[in-house]
Scaffold this active site. Sequence first.
Site, PDB file in Angstrom:
ATOM      1  N   TYR A  50      -2.829   4.897   5.081  1.00 18.59           N
ATOM      2  CA  TYR A  50      -3.159   4.214   3.822  1.00 18.59           C
ATOM      3  C   TYR A  50      -4.470   3.448   3.960  1.00 18.59           C
ATOM      4  CZ  TYR A  50      -2.282   1.211  -0.290  1.00 18.59           C
ATOM      5  OH  TYR A  50      -2.353   0.539  -1.490  1.00 18.59           O
ATOM      6  N   LYS A  54      -8.047   4.565   2.253  1.00 20.73           N
ATOM      7  CA  LYS A  54      -8.686   3.720   1.236  1.00 20.73           C
ATOM      8  C   LYS A  54     -10.096   3.327   1.673  1.00 20.73           C
ATOM      9  CE  LYS A  54      -5.372   3.117  -1.937  1.00 20.73           C
ATOM     10  NZ  LYS A  54      -5.535   3.317  -3.371  1.00 20.73           N
ATOM     11  N   VAL A 101       8.256  -6.000  -1.103  1.00 31.21           N
ATOM     12  CA  VAL A 101       9.077  -7.189  -0.871  1.00 31.21           C
ATOM     13  C   VAL A 101       9.609  -7.809  -2.154  1.00 31.21           C
ATOM     14  CG1 VAL A 101       7.102  -8.806  -0.726  1.00 31.21           C
ATOM     15  CG2 VAL A 101       9.231  -9.305   0.477  1.00 31.21           C
ATOM     16  N   VAL A 102       8.809  -7.883  -3.213  1.00 30.50           N
ATOM     17  CA  VAL A 102       9.278  -8.585  -4.415  1.00 30.50           C
ATOM     18  C   VAL A 102      10.439  -7.828  -5.054  1.00 30.50           C
ATOM     19  CG1 VAL A 102       8.676  -9.408  -6.712  1.00 30.50           C
ATOM     20  CG2 VAL A 102       7.055  -9.707  -4.834  1.00 30.50           C
ATOM     21  N   ASN A 152      12.402  -5.634  -3.569  1.00 25.59           N
ATOM     22  CA  ASN A 152      13.557  -5.722  -2.658  1.00 25.59           C
ATOM     23  C   ASN A 152      14.312  -7.033  -2.847  1.00 25.59           C
ATOM     24  OD1 ASN A 152      12.995  -3.301  -1.441  1.00 25.59           O
ATOM     25  ND2 ASN A 152      12.659  -4.114   0.605  1.00 25.59           N
TER      26      ASN A 152
END
Length: 313
Positions: free
Chosen positions: A144, A148, A186-187, A189
């Site tokens: 990733y 990028k 994370v948010v 989850n």
Amino acid sequence: MKTIIVTGGAGFLGSHLCERLLARGNDVICVDNFFSGRKENVQHLMGNTRFELVRHDIVHPLYLEADQIYNLACPASPVAYQYNPIKTIKTSTVGMVNMLGLAKRCRARILHTSTSEVYGDPDVHPQREDYWGNVNPLGPRSCYDEGKRVAESLCVNYHLAHGMEVRIVRIFNTYGPRMDPNDGRVVSNFIMQALRGEPLTIYGDGSQTRSFCYVDDLIEGLMRMMDQDDDIGPVNIGNPVENTMLELAEAVLSVTGSDAPITHVDLPKDDPKQRCPDITKAKQLLGWEPQVDLKTGLGKATEYYRATQFDAS
Ligand code: NAD
Ligand code: UDP
């Protein structure tokens, strides 16, 4: 009004961008291979005759006409982008070449959604755009990060070689409605775990930091960057309020009113210890800064997860 292609338009950020561009009066062509995006994210736009949905993988050439191209196609969750790392690299490199070729033929302006991940595990904090980063080129996140970074280099070199109008935005962790509840970030989850009364899984001791930007703020920053004529970037777009993952877990418990416990599991390899944008450039160039604070944004995301078919009860 302009015709605008949004690659990755059926994903989390892309669907919000399509919505905003249509509301402004643009014709929008949403291009997506539905790897991590969903038709449901743009279902409410289907009745609009200025909206088209095209199933296409940007690793293959695309022949359409447009005035602007927002290139968002690429899985963003570590779980999703590590599922098929070679495909992730191809999407950011071969896919970027294809989208730059399309932009060149159409004389379109193209905006590349880069990432705070280009800073790797940063030893300069907060991160300014002139920091070159600390990326492990062989680690599990490299498919990733390095993809990028190549994409940024491609944009700059197409600009230098062909005078093309490119724009580079480095997005920091963004959250909100339509982030896939299962994509592993994370948010989503934490909110899903809190709503289900399951333990919130903190990776490591939870002292690592991230800076969380609400989706509406982020989209406003992307559009302002695309529509200014002075600078190709890169520009950081993110919220400079930094939180530990422990603080985030506590905020989610408070917003959802959940009494779910917190559990600690292994920290993934190469997980960056800290991440916070310096947004001086975005403020000066775009007059942009975030408007939505974390608790308000978490509240809106929670409403979405409660209201959708991902019903947690
Ligand atoms: P997402 O996974 O929800 O959306 C990505 C979309 O791209 C999906 O709809 C997916 O199906 C599509 N896609 C993937 N590979 C493709 C391909 N080869 N051809 C066509 N479509 C393809 O992720 P998101 O959070 O909406 O991220 C959008 C962009 O923003 C990504 O490029 C990501 O790297 C970047 N970004 C996002 C964040 C964030 O916090 N959300 C942070 C930094 C950068
Ligand atoms: N994280 C966590 N629990 C989870 C998912 C993620 O503690 O269930 C941590 C992860 O280790 C990282 C931070 O939250 O330190 C942000 O992770 P995410 O995958 O959302 O984004 P990124 O690491 O790409 O910034």
